[in-house]
Write an enzyme that holds these catalytic residues in place. Structure first.
Site, mmCIF file in Angstrom:
data_model
loop_
_atom_site.group_PDB
_atom_site.id
_atom_site.type_symbol
_atom_site.label_atom_id
_atom_site.label_comp_id
_atom_site.label_asym_id
_atom_site.label_seq_id
_atom_site.Cartn_x
_atom_site.Cartn_y
_atom_site.Cartn_z
ATOM 1 N N ASP A 27 0.913 -1.048 -0.004
ATOM 2 C CA ASP A 27 0.170 -0.032 0.094
ATOM 3 C C ASP A 27 1.082 1.127 0.113
ATOM 4 O O ASP A 27 1.345 1.541 1.009
ATOM 5 C CB ASP A 27 -0.919 0.048 1.240
ATOM 6 C CG ASP A 27 -1.705 1.297 1.239
ATOM 7 O OD1 ASP A 27 -2.266 1.525 0.083
ATOM 8 O OD2 ASP A 27 -2.094 1.696 2.463
ATOM 9 N N GLU A 58 -1.076 -1.516 -4.535
ATOM 10 C CA GLU A 58 -2.438 -0.752 -4.725
ATOM 11 C C GLU A 58 -2.255 0.498 -5.968
ATOM 12 O O GLU A 58 -1.254 1.168 -5.745
ATOM 13 C CB GLU A 58 -3.061 -0.160 -3.454
ATOM 14 C CG GLU A 58 -4.353 0.447 -3.804
ATOM 15 C CD GLU A 58 -5.237 0.672 -2.717
ATOM 16 O OE1 GLU A 58 -5.734 -0.151 -2.152
ATOM 17 O OE2 GLU A 58 -4.938 1.758 -2.239
ATOM 18 N N ASP A 85 -2.647 1.125 7.033
ATOM 19 C CA ASP A 85 -1.843 0.824 5.688
ATOM 20 C C ASP A 85 -1.298 -0.628 5.788
ATOM 21 O O ASP A 85 -1.253 -1.175 4.768
ATOM 22 C CB ASP A 85 -0.657 1.745 6.020
ATOM 23 C CG ASP A 85 -0.884 3.376 6.288
ATOM 24 O OD1 ASP A 85 -1.090 4.053 5.064
ATOM 25 O OD2 ASP A 85 -1.034 3.754 7.362
#
Length: 187
Positions: free
Chosen positions: A7, A75, A148
């Site tokens: 992430d 992501e 996160d």
């Protein structure tokens, strides 16, 4: 298959490692993943951007060297209204691509909606729903924190469940490139 899930972010970059199926085996879509590691790399905005990027790059290298993933899932940067956040997130994402490319690893990008849908069944799920499902799917005693870290696990799970066929082909290509590079063949 071992997946490094990321992430991306410059202030907080979530990292996770999942094994799916036997190590070295690309398991079929839907196989139950096992968490190997999860964490967050943090930098402070009080430091120069270059210093922050160098620290993040070093931490990414450490994770890649320590856990030796077969593939990297990240992501995709979401273009929001706050341009400075998008820019720093894009910088962090670029570091992931660079670190993986230097090791002959393929990086797969998954949209936030795709990640949510893979984990919860709904592309509109909120963070609490995603975290709850990650906790259940991985059989964790408690929810991963901070968000996160949970998001990095969600990206890895998404890839493990949705990346099946293309991942097998790309792993074979990456493996052959690494073999040829070791022999000094190719550019």
């Amino acid at each position: 298959m071992r997946v490094l899930g990321v992430d991306p972010g410059l202030t907080r970059c979530g990292l996770s490692v999942l094994d799916v199926g036997a190590r070295g085996d690309l398991a079929p879509s839907g196989a139950r993943p096992r968490m190997v590691a999860v964490g967050v790399v943090r930098t402070t905005s009080e430091r120069a951007t270059g210093d922050r990027l160098a620290y993040l790059a070093d931490e990414l290298d450490t994770w890649l060297d320590r856990f030796e993933p077969d593939v990297v899932a990240i992501e995709r940067v979401y273009v929001a209204e706050h341009v400075p956040t998008v820019m720093t997130t894009a910088m962090a994402s670029g570091l992931v691509h660079l670190a993986a490319a230097r090791r002959g690893l393929v990086v797969h990008e998954h949209t936030p909606t795709e990640v949510k849908a893979a984990v919860t069944g709904s592309g509109r799920a909120d963070k609490a729903q995603v975290t709850s499902m990650i906790t259940r799917v991985l059989g964790l005693p408690e929810a991963p924190r901070p968000a996160d870290a949970a998001d990095a696990l969600a990206v890895a799970i998404c890839h493990a469940w949705r990346g099946g066929g293309s991942a097998r082909l790309e792993q074979a290509v990456a493996s052959e490139r690494a073999r040829l590079a070791a022999k000094g063949v190719g550019a």
